[in-house]
Write a protein that holds these residues in place. Structure first.
Motif, PDB file in Angstrom:
ATOM      1  N   THR A  29       0.869  -0.871   0.119  1.00 26.56           N
ATOM      2  CA  THR A  29      -0.264   0.114   0.326  1.00 26.56           C
ATOM      3  C   THR A  29       1.004   0.950  -0.378  1.00 26.56           C
ATOM      4  N   CYS A 113     -20.366   0.005  14.115  1.00 24.90           N
ATOM      5  CA  CYS A 113     -20.044   0.838  14.351  1.00 24.90           C
ATOM      6  C   CYS A 113     -21.091   2.024  14.698  1.00 24.90           C
ATOM      7  N   ASN A 220     -16.887  -1.235  -1.985  1.00 32.70           N
ATOM      8  CA  ASN A 220     -17.918  -0.391  -2.365  1.00 32.70           C
ATOM      9  C   ASN A 220     -19.333  -0.253  -2.473  1.00 32.70           C
ATOM     10  N   ASN A 257     -14.628   7.421   6.405  1.00 36.14           N
ATOM     11  CA  ASN A 257     -14.215   7.249   5.295  1.00 36.14           C
ATOM     12  C   ASN A 257     -14.298   9.385   4.917  1.00 36.14           C
TER      13      ASN A 257
HETATM   14  N1  ACO Z   1      -3.290   0.126  -1.087  1.00 31.38           N
HETATM   15  C1  ACO Z   1      -3.229   0.344  -2.093  1.00 31.38           C
HETATM   16  N2  ACO Z   1      -4.916  -0.142  -3.318  1.00 31.38           N
HETATM   17  C2  ACO Z   1      -5.859  -0.808  -2.613  1.00 31.38           C
HETATM   18  C3  ACO Z   1      -5.960  -0.266  -0.808  1.00 31.38           C
HETATM   19  C4  ACO Z   1      -4.628  -0.651  -0.308  1.00 31.38           C
HETATM   20  N3  ACO Z   1      -4.345  -0.420   1.282  1.00 31.38           N
HETATM   21  N4  ACO Z   1      -6.913  -1.542  -0.767  1.00 31.38           N
HETATM   22  C5  ACO Z   1      -7.194  -1.662  -2.202  1.00 31.38           C
HETATM   23  N5  ACO Z   1      -6.530  -1.225  -3.586  1.00 31.38           N
HETATM   24  C6  ACO Z   1      -6.641  -1.508  -4.402  1.00 31.38           C
HETATM   25  C7  ACO Z   1      -7.461  -2.356  -4.575  1.00 31.38           C
HETATM   26  O1  ACO Z   1      -6.708  -3.760  -4.830  1.00 31.38           O
HETATM   27  C8  ACO Z   1      -8.252  -1.857  -6.432  1.00 31.38           C
HETATM   28  O2  ACO Z   1      -6.662  -1.964  -7.840  1.00 31.38           O
HETATM   29  P1  ACO Z   1      -7.846  -2.713  -8.681  1.00 31.38           P
HETATM   30  O3  ACO Z   1      -8.303  -1.984  -9.690  1.00 31.38           O
HETATM   31  O4  ACO Z   1      -6.493  -3.148  -9.635  1.00 31.38           O
HETATM   32  O5  ACO Z   1      -8.887  -4.414  -8.444  1.00 31.38           O
HETATM   33  C9  ACO Z   1      -8.125  -0.160  -5.962  1.00 31.38           C
HETATM   34  O6  ACO Z   1      -7.101  -0.173  -5.419  1.00 31.38           O
HETATM   35  C10 ACO Z   1      -9.789  -0.098  -6.359  1.00 31.38           C
HETATM   36  O7  ACO Z   1     -10.306  -0.676  -4.728  1.00 31.38           O
HETATM   37  P2  ACO Z   1     -11.584  -0.173  -4.087  1.00 31.38           P
HETATM   38  O8  ACO Z   1     -11.813  -1.451  -3.412  1.00 31.38           O
HETATM   39  O9  ACO Z   1     -12.630  -0.078  -5.268  1.00 31.38           O
HETATM   40  O10 ACO Z   1     -11.204   1.400  -3.364  1.00 31.38           O
HETATM   41  P3  ACO Z   1     -12.604   2.595  -3.511  1.00 31.38           P
HETATM   42  O11 ACO Z   1     -12.028   3.467  -3.967  1.00 31.38           O
HETATM   43  O12 ACO Z   1     -13.400   1.772  -3.165  1.00 31.38           O
HETATM   44  O13 ACO Z   1     -11.995   2.598  -1.286  1.00 31.38           O
HETATM   45  C11 ACO Z   1     -12.421   1.597   0.746  1.00 31.38           C
HETATM   46  C12 ACO Z   1     -12.163   1.919  -1.430  1.00 31.38           C
HETATM   47  C13 ACO Z   1     -11.570   3.199   0.998  1.00 31.38           C
HETATM   48  C14 ACO Z   1     -12.459   0.768   1.478  1.00 31.38           C
HETATM   49  C15 ACO Z   1     -14.082   2.556   0.772  1.00 31.38           C
HETATM   50  O14 ACO Z   1     -14.762   1.211  -0.276  1.00 31.38           O
HETATM   51  C16 ACO Z   1     -14.974   3.216   1.728  1.00 31.38           C
HETATM   52  O15 ACO Z   1     -14.514   3.586   2.225  1.00 31.38           O
HETATM   53  N6  ACO Z   1     -15.838   2.190   2.386  1.00 31.38           N
HETATM   54  C17 ACO Z   1     -16.132   2.023   2.881  1.00 31.38           C
HETATM   55  C18 ACO Z   1     -15.834   1.658   4.240  1.00 31.38           C
HETATM   56  C19 ACO Z   1     -17.050   2.037   5.456  1.00 31.38           C
HETATM   57  O16 ACO Z   1     -17.755   2.649   5.376  1.00 31.38           O
HETATM   58  N7  ACO Z   1     -17.461   1.467   6.285  1.00 31.38           N
HETATM   59  C20 ACO Z   1     -18.250   1.759   7.338  1.00 31.38           C
HETATM   60  C21 ACO Z   1     -18.308   0.630   8.444  1.00 31.38           C
HETATM   61  S1  ACO Z   1     -16.411  -0.580   9.023  1.00 31.38           S
HETATM   62  C22 ACO Z   1     -17.414  -1.277  10.413  1.00 31.38           C
HETATM   63  O17 ACO Z   1     -18.047  -1.268  10.383  1.00 31.38           O
HETATM   64  C23 ACO Z   1     -16.600  -1.710  10.419  1.00 31.38           C
END
Ligand code: ACO
Length: 327
Positions: A29, A113, A220, A257
């Motif tokens: 990452t 949460c 997502n 987020n």
């Molecule tokens: N570092 C680098 N790259 C990463 C990482 C990382 N840590 N994590 C994922 N990627 C990559 C993925 O593999 C993907 O690569 P690809 O395109 O080659 O497949 C790319 O980044 C995009 O991944 P997405 O999952 O589409 O990224 P997104 O923009 O959706 O962000 C995130 C992910 C931050 C998790 C977001 O979806 C989010 O915040 N979701 C909501 C989380 C939330 O609100 N949780 C609430 C409750 S939590 C609880 O109840 C405990």
């Protein structure tokens, strides 16, 4: 009118800080990816001896000190958590022991949460029945203990912390909790869950090897539902009180987020200067995120008597909810 008021707030975090740079050495990452996608720069991670109940106790003690209330005066302790010290006893009972709150009964609320907003809502209902009761509503998590440190999709998101609010009844004008709003949708549980450790998939060597005691998330999908539900329940709270978004002095959404919080505030038409954000320093601390933010806002003087405060939570289950407070 008799209302539930917050007499004191408190928060606690572990000593150790884990930065995005540190995470670069653990999984594939980058600080740039984590910062731009989530708004997180660092988080607190527990070390030996620090547990969900010890953090909760420290946060509770600070809220009691602020209120000038002794542990023996506490009637009830409710802990929102998804990472309890043990399955049994409940974390609230351990907090009761650590605090020496010998006259309190205690239990946990298991709403991910949304745990603190659920706990505060239950406390509000008890205080409405018995205004003299003093109740600790706590959100406390050691998410590091249920994080898969090999999964970069989730391990960069979470942190450990606890926050507490001591509440009781008051006839002090319009001050206090104006309304509470809770929702759940169990049909969507598979989008955010922990597969192992319960009776469906009990602890085993295989479970441990696959790290199936850890959080699994379809980021997502969770993102879309979080934006929608946080917006809708905040609107419900505004409508119930015949208030407009511009009436809200401080909006405290669950710190999941930065993009989710920004989008929800945009949809609600609440300007950025009235949205409380501290995710940069804590990450997502689940049920602790809202009470920690509330305590920061309280201690820093950001909250003034008479301010309208809107708490807005969303988490696994799914669960979501809002609490409208006249400070
Ligand atoms: N570092 C680098 N790259 C990463 C990482 C990382 N840590 N994590 C994922 N990627 C990559 C993925 O593999 C993907 O690569 P690809 O395109 O080659 O497949 C790319 O980044 C995009 O991944 P997405 O999952 O589409 O990224 P997104 O923009 O959706 O962000 C995130 C992910 C931050 C998790 C977001 O979806 C989010 O915040 N979701 C909501 C989380 C939330 O609100 N949780 C609430 C409750 S939590 C609880 O109840 C405990």
């Amino acid at each position: 009118m008799n209302r539930t008021v917050i007499l004191g707030t408190g928060a606690a975090v572990p000593n150790k800080v884990l930065t995005n740079k540190d995470l670069e050495t653990i999984v594939d990452t980058s600080d740039e990816w984590i910062s731009t996608r989530t708004g997180i720069k660092s988080r607190y991670i527990a070390e030996d001896g620090e547990t969900t109940s010890t953090l909760a106790t420290e946060a509770a003690r600070r809220s009691l000190d602020m209120a000038g209330v002794r542990p023996a005066e506490v009637d009830m302790i409710i802990v929102g958590t998804t990472s309890p010290d043990m399955v049994m006893p409940n974390t609230g009972a351990l907090v009761q022991k650590h605090l020496g709150a010998s006259n309190a009964f205690a239990f946990d609320v298991y709403a991910a949460c949304s745990g603190f907003v659920y706990a505060l809502t239950i406390a509000d209902k008890f205080v409405k029945e018995n205004p003299e009761k003093k109740i600790l509503a706590i959100g406390s998590e050691l998410l590091s203990s249920i994080t898969d440190w090999q999964d970069r999709n989730t391990c960069v998101l979470f942190g450990d912390a606890a926050g507490a609010a001591l509440v009781s009844g008051s006839n002090d004008g319009e001050r206090g909790i104006l309304s509470t709003h809770l929702h759940s949708d169990g049909c969507l549980w598979e989008l955010l869950y922990i597969p192992g450790g319960g009776c469906v998939y009990p602890p085993s060597a295989e479970m441990a090897e696959k790290r199936d005691y850890c959080i699994r998330m379809h980021g997502n999908e969770v993102y879309k539902h979080a934006v929608r539900s946080l917006t809708e329940v905040a609107q419900e709270a505004l409508l119930a009180n015949q208030l407009d978004p511009e009436d809200v002095d401080l909006f405290i959404p669950h710190q999941a987020n930065i993009r989710i919080m920004t989008k929800v505030a945009e949809r609600l038409k609440i300007s950025p200067d009235r949205v409380y954000m501290n995710i940069e320093r804590y990450g997502n601390t689940s049920s602790a995120s809202i009470p920690v933010a509330l305590d920061e806002a309280n201690r820093s003087g950001r909250l003034k008597p008479g301010d309208l405060v809107l708490l807005d939570a969303f988490g696994g289950g799914f669960t979501w909810g809002a609490v409208m407070i006249r400070w």
